[in-house]
Motif scaffolding. Sequence first.
Motif, PDB file in Angstrom:
ATOM      1  N   GLN A 162       0.860  -1.128  -0.062  1.00 35.45           N
ATOM      2  CA  GLN A 162      -0.060  -0.032   0.187  1.00 35.45           C
ATOM      3  C   GLN A 162       0.990   1.327   0.012  1.00 35.45           C
ATOM      4  N   HIS A 163       0.516   2.278  -0.633  1.00 38.53           N
ATOM      5  CA  HIS A 163       1.031   3.637  -0.495  1.00 38.53           C
ATOM      6  C   HIS A 163      -0.074   4.684  -0.323  1.00 38.53           C
ATOM      7  N   PRO A 164      -0.531   4.688   1.013  1.00 41.92           N
ATOM      8  CA  PRO A 164      -1.786   5.389   1.104  1.00 41.92           C
ATOM      9  C   PRO A 164      -1.508   7.056   0.827  1.00 41.92           C
ATOM     10  N   LYS A 165      -0.553   7.514   1.092  1.00 44.92           N
ATOM     11  CA  LYS A 165      -0.148   8.908   0.947  1.00 44.92           C
ATOM     12  C   LYS A 165      -0.081   9.293  -0.682  1.00 44.92           C
ATOM     13  N   GLN A 166       0.382   8.214  -1.435  1.00 43.58           N
ATOM     14  CA  GLN A 166       0.778   8.752  -2.752  1.00 43.58           C
ATOM     15  C   GLN A 166      -0.321   9.144  -3.847  1.00 43.58           C
ATOM     16  N   LYS A 167      -0.435  10.613  -4.256  1.00 39.60           N
ATOM     17  CA  LYS A 167      -1.135  11.097  -5.176  1.00 39.60           C
ATOM     18  C   LYS A 167      -0.590  10.680  -6.609  1.00 39.60           C
ATOM     19  N   VAL A 168      -1.477  10.119  -7.543  1.00 42.30           N
ATOM     20  CA  VAL A 168      -0.943   9.965  -9.042  1.00 42.30           C
ATOM     21  C   VAL A 168      -1.884  10.610  -9.898  1.00 42.30           C
ATOM     22  N   TYR A 169      -1.361  10.730 -11.078  1.00 41.54           N
ATOM     23  CA  TYR A 169      -2.229  11.231 -12.152  1.00 41.54           C
ATOM     24  C   TYR A 169      -3.328  10.321 -12.466  1.00 41.54           C
ATOM     25  N   GLN A 170      -4.488  10.685 -12.598  1.00 42.94           N
ATOM     26  CA  GLN A 170      -5.745   9.596 -12.995  1.00 42.94           C
ATOM     27  C   GLN A 170      -5.525   9.358 -14.452  1.00 42.94           C
ATOM     28  N   PRO A 171      -5.598   8.161 -14.722  1.00 42.39           N
ATOM     29  CA  PRO A 171      -5.481   7.821 -16.389  1.00 42.39           C
ATOM     30  C   PRO A 171      -6.670   8.817 -17.056  1.00 42.39           C
ATOM     31  N   ASN A 172      -6.019   9.183 -18.148  1.00 43.39           N
ATOM     32  CA  ASN A 172      -6.946  10.320 -19.001  1.00 43.39           C
ATOM     33  C   ASN A 172      -6.250  10.296 -20.120  1.00 43.39           C
ATOM     34  N   LEU A 173      -6.217   9.493 -21.304  1.00 40.75           N
ATOM     35  CA  LEU A 173      -5.633   9.687 -22.333  1.00 40.75           C
ATOM     36  C   LEU A 173      -6.243  10.820 -23.433  1.00 40.75           C
ATOM     37  N   ALA A 174      -7.461  11.271 -22.953  1.00 43.57           N
ATOM     38  CA  ALA A 174      -8.192  12.307 -24.037  1.00 43.57           C
ATOM     39  C   ALA A 174      -7.746  13.723 -23.678  1.00 43.57           C
ATOM     40  N   SER A 175      -7.214  13.940 -22.354  1.00 42.01           N
ATOM     41  CA  SER A 175      -6.822  15.460 -22.047  1.00 42.01           C
ATOM     42  C   SER A 175      -5.755  15.691 -21.525  1.00 42.01           C
ATOM     43  N   ALA A 176      -4.943  16.800 -21.957  1.00 45.99           N
ATOM     44  CA  ALA A 176      -3.793  17.362 -21.208  1.00 45.99           C
ATOM     45  C   ALA A 176      -3.855  17.573 -19.872  1.00 45.99           C
ATOM     46  N   ASN A 177      -4.985  17.960 -19.402  1.00 49.02           N
ATOM     47  CA  ASN A 177      -5.201  18.331 -18.004  1.00 49.02           C
ATOM     48  C   ASN A 177      -5.133  17.385 -17.149  1.00 49.02           C
TER      49      ASN A 177
END
Length: 556
Positions: free
Chosen positions: A505-520
């Motif tokens: 587990q990495h409870p504190k880790q924030k990651v980019y939510q997968p989203n191929l359609a957007s640069a944001n």
Amino acid sequence: MKKTSTLSASLLVALGVSLALPVSTLAQNGPSTSIASFDKALVNWYNLSPEVEQVQGVSVNRVYQELLPTRTPKRKMVVAVIDSGIDILHEDLQGRIWTNAKEIAGNGLDDDNNGYVDDVHGWGFLGNAKGEDIKFETYEFVRILRKLQLTYGHYPSLQKVPVAKQQEYKQYAAAKKAYDEELAKQQKNQQSLANFSQVLAKVEGIIAQHLGKKDFTLAELKGITTASEDVLRARAWLVGRYDLGYTPYSFQRMLETSDLFLNQHLNLTYDPRSTIIGDNPEDIQDRQYGNSNVTGPRPDHGTPVAGVIAGVRNNQIGIDGIAQDVEIMALRAVPQGDERDKDIALAIRYAVDNGAHIINMSFGKSFSAQRSLVDEATAYAESKNVLIVHAAGNDASNIDEAANYPTKKRTDGTLASNWLEVGANARLLDENLCGEFSNYGKLTVDLFAPGVDIISLAPGNQYHKMDGTSFASPVVSGVAALVWAYYPELTAVELKEVLLASTVQHPKQKVYQPNLASANKRKVAFTALSKTGGIVNAYQAMLLAEKKVAEKGVKN
């Protein structure tokens, strides 16, 4: 398994392209005859440990080094790989291919009376007795549309359809919508690629004229110094494309795949099934088809999947697979395009009936015309204590909401208890930990496993770097095989519970939510992307399996 592309998302945005490619093409360069050509940090990284090497592998090496030096497994594991085909002659799979001991190779007889002639290493469900095989197929929504458009194409709305036919009309309407959207997208992609090709040809022509040769390296390109503004502009543009992920190999694959989408995948008149196999794809009892060719015309996907699970360890060539005491049963049922539910159902049943302990399924689609056939087959596997491991998919979608088949949730609402759904993680513990392409879902995806920058096998004694949940799934299958070989007292459901309870587990880790359609890009907690919120870990699973078996009163 389709979706995501061989070029970086930033370059695709620059091209105006949303082209989806088979996962087997997810590499910027072509296969190599040696792993020496790859970044050493990437070779076998999935076997490494977050505790020892500080990468988000699954601690396989640690298991062999710390837990197993004096132990021997209790049984040989059989993992059925339902896929596109496997190069069973690959140098790094020798001794790892399942053999049907009851079948005599090449005698043209069904020696073991299991319904399949000469099925020595498995079965190919995409061919006929003459040796002809399907390589390309349409998408499922194309097949649905082809079947139903004459019946429902003239209805302006659901309200005009007889009540008894409205459910089928809804399927038609959904397929029509998917087809229209995908066709428009691929036509736009083809035009974008054509426009890019024109600019590329002009730029490369300027560079070739300056250097006095047509073929030049990236180093030669970057080394250009000149007073010519045209040459400098051409140099800057082309270097910029390389920086975004362009290579001649990957771009050529995109061009080829664009043609494939329009000529095969989305072609309403393309029907190789009727000419090559000639069965009724909706009738599970119509099963007198296929052949013993488990390699087939496109083993480029199944071969790396098998390599992750079972590549021979410590043989001084190639890669190290995860499980050592394992054999791969090769079941060819996935064309380039959408697989048929009937083929998958029969492949699952073949695996169960012929001794597979685990079934790896690295494929998926958004429509399922004969879903009940697969549901019945997975229920059969469940009743026979067989574990199913399935890749979550590469659409960067929340599959709690988006359709993704096959699925653990059956049409009657029950859940397959023997099913693991796997997302893909990357090597480093940072905001890019979740693969940018990986499907996710707090309710549907069970756990994550390495699936980014995976170096595995390619047909013809070659090796390749790839991305995809297609390669995360066999990581979990490999770990499951490793654990179950030493703790066969566990049931499939208990093994699944062990794998889920022992994730890192990495409870504190924030990651980019997968989203191929957007640069944001939006950051979310990694724990929010799957049921466990963690990454499979072989070392922790072995320890927990030991404890579970002891609680059952079994001594190891």
